[in-house]
Structures are given as C-alpha cells and as structure tokens.
Write an enzyme that holds these catalytic residues in place. Sequence first.
Site, short mmCIF file in Angstrom:
data_model
loop_
_atom_site.label_atom_id
_atom_site.label_comp_id
_atom_site.label_asym_id
_atom_site.label_seq_id
_atom_site.Cartn_x
_atom_site.Cartn_y
_atom_site.Cartn_z
N HIS A 1 -9.80 2.49 0.31
CA HIS A 1 -8.16 2.31 0.34
C HIS A 1 -7.94 1.71 -1.33
O HIS A 1 -8.03 0.60 -1.50
CB HIS A 1 -7.74 1.30 1.51
CG HIS A 1 -6.15 1.44 1.40
ND1 HIS A 1 -5.37 1.55 0.71
CD2 HIS A 1 -5.37 0.71 2.44
CE1 HIS A 1 -3.88 1.51 1.02
NE2 HIS A 1 -4.07 0.72 2.02
N CYS B 1 0.79 -1.06 -0.14
CA CYS B 1 -0.10 -0.15 -0.06
C CYS B 1 0.83 1.13 -0.10
O CYS B 1 0.13 2.21 -0.04
CB CYS B 1 -1.04 0.24 1.02
SG CYS B 1 -1.76 -1.52 1.26
N HIS C 1 -2.09 8.16 6.25
CA HIS C 1 -2.44 6.83 5.33
C HIS C 1 -3.93 6.51 6.03
O HIS C 1 -4.72 5.73 5.37
CB HIS C 1 -1.45 5.86 5.85
CG HIS C 1 -1.66 4.30 5.44
ND1 HIS C 1 -1.68 4.31 4.08
CD2 HIS C 1 -1.85 3.26 5.81
CE1 HIS C 1 -1.82 3.05 3.53
NE2 HIS C 1 -1.77 2.23 4.65
#
Lengths: 337, 389
Positions: free
Chosen positions: B319, B161, B286
């Site tokens: 996400h 990620c 994040h």
Amino acid sequence: MGWVTPLGRDLSTVWKAISKNERPDPVLLKSPINGLSVPVLRVPESLGRDTATLPLLRRYSTISHLAVAAAADAAASARMTPEALKRTALVFAASDGGVVYTRRFYAEIVERGEGAGSPLLFPETVYNAPASHIAARLGLEREVLTLVGDPAAGLSAVQTGCELLAVGEADFCVIAAAQELDWITCEAYGRWGLIHDNLNSACVFSEGAAAIVLTRESDGCRVSAIHPGCSYVTEEDAEERLDTMIKELLNRSGVDVAVSCASGTRLDLAEKNCFARHLSTAKVLAPKFVLGESLACSTLQQVISGVLALDELRGGNALVTTTGYSRQLAGLVLTRD
Amino acid sequence: MRVAFPTIDITGFGCVSPLGIGLPPTVENLRHSRDGIGPVRLFPVEKCLAKTAGQVDEGLRDVAASIAARSKRWTRAAQMILVAMAEALAAKPRFVPDCIVMGTTSGGMSLGEQFYRSLVSGSPAWSATRKVRAYVPQEPVMQAMSIFHLTSPVRIVSNACASGTNALGLACQMIRAGTARRVLAGGYDALSQLVFSGFDCLRASTAEKCRPFDAGRTGLALGEGAAVFCLEKGDSDLCITGYGSSADTHHLTQPHPSGCGPLNAMRRALESADADPASVDYINAHGTGTPLNDSSEANAILALCPNAPVSSTKSMTGHALGAAGAIEAAFCCIALREEFLPSNINFGKSEFPIDVVANTIRPATVHRVISNSFGFGGANAAVLLERRS
C-alpha cells in the site's frame, strides 16, 4: 466566518486589534533539547475546545480542536442548516499538520523501539485528521479535501472551493485552516532563518484557525478575482512574479485595501516593493503583525481581515497576497458592492 | 447547476513502484503477477510485528541520476517523482502544465525523522538544518519540476490513502471549472519508519502475506512509489471520464461497515460520467487486505457493480498510501491498453461473492474501469478511466 486567534475568537474584537495594530505579548516556548526559548503567540486553551457536541468520541490534537472551533463558528455565522451541510464540501489547508502528536509518536519509537508507538497518537499525525473532525462535527458527506503547503495553501484552498462550487459539486464550501505550535517547529523555522531576535520586526510564530463559508450566490463579499499563483526560485524571482501577479489581478479591479502577508521575514521586501509600485493609495493591513505567523491559517485570516475591512468601508475591493516560504505565490481580490 | 464532467485525456503517464521503475518493467511484472513485497531494508523493523513492504528497486538512484545528475543527493521520494514525471513528459513533449497537483500522505516524513534524531542526538546544527526545507511536501515535487524548468503552482493533496485519486480528481475539476487547461497530476510516497511503525502499532500491518479479499487476510503490507499523469482535453486513447468522492465520518481509522462511503464515491464517479454500473469491466480495488477495509469495500462493490471483476494490486505492490491511487490508475491504464486484468495474488478462499481476479492475470478487452482509494479520516475517492475504441 470564524477564527480562533491568540487575541480571541470573536470577529469584531480581534478585528479591532488588527485595525489598531495591537499585538499581544508573546510567551516563550522552550526547547527541551537546547534550552533555547522562542517567543510565540498561543491561543488560550479554553478558546479552542469545542468538541462537546461531537457525534463520536474522538481523540483530538490541538490543531483539530482549533480547526473544529473555527469551522463551527463559520457554519453558525452562515446560518447553515443540517440540510445545507449535506450539500457542503470542505477544503482544509494545513502547513505543519499535527506536529505535536507526530513528534510525540516518533519520540516513542526512538526511545522505546520501532513498533512501540501509541496507536492513540498515530491517527492524528495524518494531515487530514482535522478535516475529518470538522466533517464529523458538521455532518458533511461531500468532498472533503486537505491541501498542504506553505502560506499559499490557504489561497489554493479558496480557489479549490470556488472550483467545486463552479462545477456544481457542492452548493456550499467550508474553507478552513489551522496551525498548532510545538518546540520542534520553532527549532525548524529558526534553523530555516525565519525566526530572529529583534522582536520589533521579527516573525513571531503563532497558533490558531480560520474558516469561511463560500456560496455560489451571496449579497455580501465575494471572491471577484483569483490568481492561480506560481512557483518562484529566488527572492528576486519572487518579487518579479509577485509584481506580474498583482498587475494581472489589478487589471480586473482597483484596490481599496491590501492585506499584506508581511510577517517579519526577508520575503516581506518583495511584497513591500510591489505594493509601493502598484498600490500607493490603498490602505495596507498586516494582520500577521498582530496575530503572528501561522502559515496557511494566517492566509485565511488575511482573507477574513479583507472581508472585515470591506465591511467597514461598506464596499470596495481588497487584495490579498501571499508569498510562501516554500516558493509558492498566490493572490485574490475580494469585492463588496 | 452541475457542470458535465468532460472527458479528460491522459496524454502521458509515468509510474514507479515495487513492480518497476518505469512502465516497461511494470507492464511485464504486472503481466506475470510478480510479488513486489519483501523484507524491509530501509530501516530497522525487528521490534515490529510486520517485517515486509513493497520497496522500489535500489536502482532508482541511478535511473534518476541518468535524468538529472544532481538528483543523487535528493530524497528517494524526489527521485521517484522525477522518474515518473520524466516518463510522463516524454510521452507528451512540450506539455507545460497550468498547475501541478500531487497527492501524498507522508510528504517528507523521512527527513522529519532525521531532523528529530539530529536534534536529540546533539548532532551539529547544519546537519539538521539542511533537512528542514526539504521536509515540506511540495519540495520534492518542486525539485523534480526544476529539471523540466516548470514554474507552475503546486497543490499538494493530503487526504491520507485517498490522496492520489483525489489529486487526479482535483486536476480534472480544475480543467472542468476552466481554471486550468493542462495539469500534471499524480501522487508520491516513500516508505518511512514513522508511518511503518504507525500502521504496525495499529495492528493494521500483516506479519504474513498480504491477501486482499481472502477469508484468511490478516492485514496490509506497506509500499511506496510515484505516478504522474499529463491531463488535458485532447484525443488520447486513454481518458478519465468520471470522478467521485465522499466523506465517511464513522471513525478516524475505520470505514463504516456498510460500505456507504466507498459506495457513494463509486456511485458519484459513475454518475459524473453518466455511466451504467453494469458497464464497468474491471475494478482496481483499494483492497488493503485489512479485515475492515475489504469487507466494507466488498459491500460497496456488491451493491453497485456485483458482476465486475475485481483485484487489489496492493497484493503485489503493498500500500503506497498517497501514491496508491495514482499508481493504481496507471495500472488501470495498462489494463486498458494491454488488454488484461491485473491479478490479486496470494488469494485462496473467498469471503465475499465478488469476482476476484485470483493469482494470475485474466485476458480481457477492457473499455471502462474504476480505481478506488479510501483513507483515514473517512476519505473516499473513485476515478473512472476509459479507453476510446
């Protein structure tokens, strides 16, 4: 440097086999879907198990085992201290990643329904899992990157490592690559047209790993020129661009050894023609004919072969080129004074 | 010796996310704090705990086709890249990159899924064969490149990620090292069943709303998208002035609770720019909404920039994995230009003493922002973006 290959893990033993072009006998990998068997070169299981000293108990796929083993060997051969490892970056190159766990995880979803996959398998499906295990094994804290692509990704990793050293982000850089085999990748490459039946000239897929340690200053072999590479469109285009790339690299140095990426596919012809035009006096090595085709891992094994060839010659320049199946070209020159 | 981090200009950028196909709708949806997360329509999720995700609007195919008709037959990932690349290159005509660096986590996973299903179902060989070549992660990038006649080498970063932010950092590193003058960089990821099920089986996905930094947060919602940036040394109002990364080897899927990994990445980004942590005007976190990520990241923020306003735009987009860092860098550019801080929606009760931009945007003159991305395998990356006054 370190490598884990179907012929072993010892640098000199494997190098002797490459020098003599001695290929081990392939074993057959059978598809459970259609029963077809594909000849492949596998690494003996005992060679890639190197995880006893890991700081944390981690579930490992084969590709991670292989990657950790090669990186640990490379770090040991470079005599890296724990202090030096704190100032070390890692660039890992992968082509197919953890295909075995990925295929198993997806099979669980298909067979048992979405949401029914094993949480133990999923984390190892990410491309950077092997890099994470290497970082844990070596105690790395700096930049840890995973590059994915065709065989050219191996040289992109070397170039990225050189860049990290050049800008001072790290004092050392471990470059590693690994490949594992599964019947599904053999199915895929077979359908791609990369695998065929004539074993005397065919591309034989293999598993393995390779790792090198780059430093800013070394009295041994160094990367003296590196080409950023390019994308090509057709096989004819590949030859033209490879030709240009080799000419640009040769402008900077003559070549004593050329380490070919030939593996038994039709793309070999482009490289063969270019070598014939520009490298008529160089000794040509083709390590993939001995170690098999393990994509980005193979490319790093080409680099190691180039270093070992120059060690044997006690100096000179070695050209390493790669013509990737996904239309990427790259090349570099190694020099030992 | 360390080479100073030069100012790398963003001379064009494009973005596709659940908040819009292209920048104009994205700006408006960010301004109105719209929720881009809804029921999954791309594949069955009945047996999953989570049933929602941020999905790019169904109009994607037509928008991509308006740029190149042949893109109708491409994967959604390739269409997203095409649209983002076209938007970036439209802002900087005649931009010919020396290299293209793209981050992705899942690459062509949806094709891998189809290939497997074709094999086990005994479908004709050709139906599986045509999926093989396009599975390779650089293939959708190269498809998009072909429309613009680009033949630059492609580097694909797959650091889970953190990939999108790592790709921007690597591109800057190339310019810094002198191996490239112009780089097209960003990230992409399209939703796939395997990845959706993976996060679900890890119990990382939520069955409820995604509530980053909220005391009642229960997990993440997945998303998708792409963002592409033209990077070079120039005189744009937007620039990247710092980048930092770190490895946290605590666990393959969990960050160290102390936040040491994120802290090191953010600190290195600021150090590379020789910037004072107190000068940071906004942090695009994040902020996945998982209990462990948010507490680790909040610890890092409190240790370094305790007064900076923070939001996780993943509350609106989901996400987007390897695309997240690039999409959120684009959101940061919007914040810098449009002078508002994007919000962290679905926020109720705070668990951490950080300044969360809760539920609605906050008008603000912003000069310096950090965008964070962290991933599996302990990959942590932060990029510092600025607007020249």
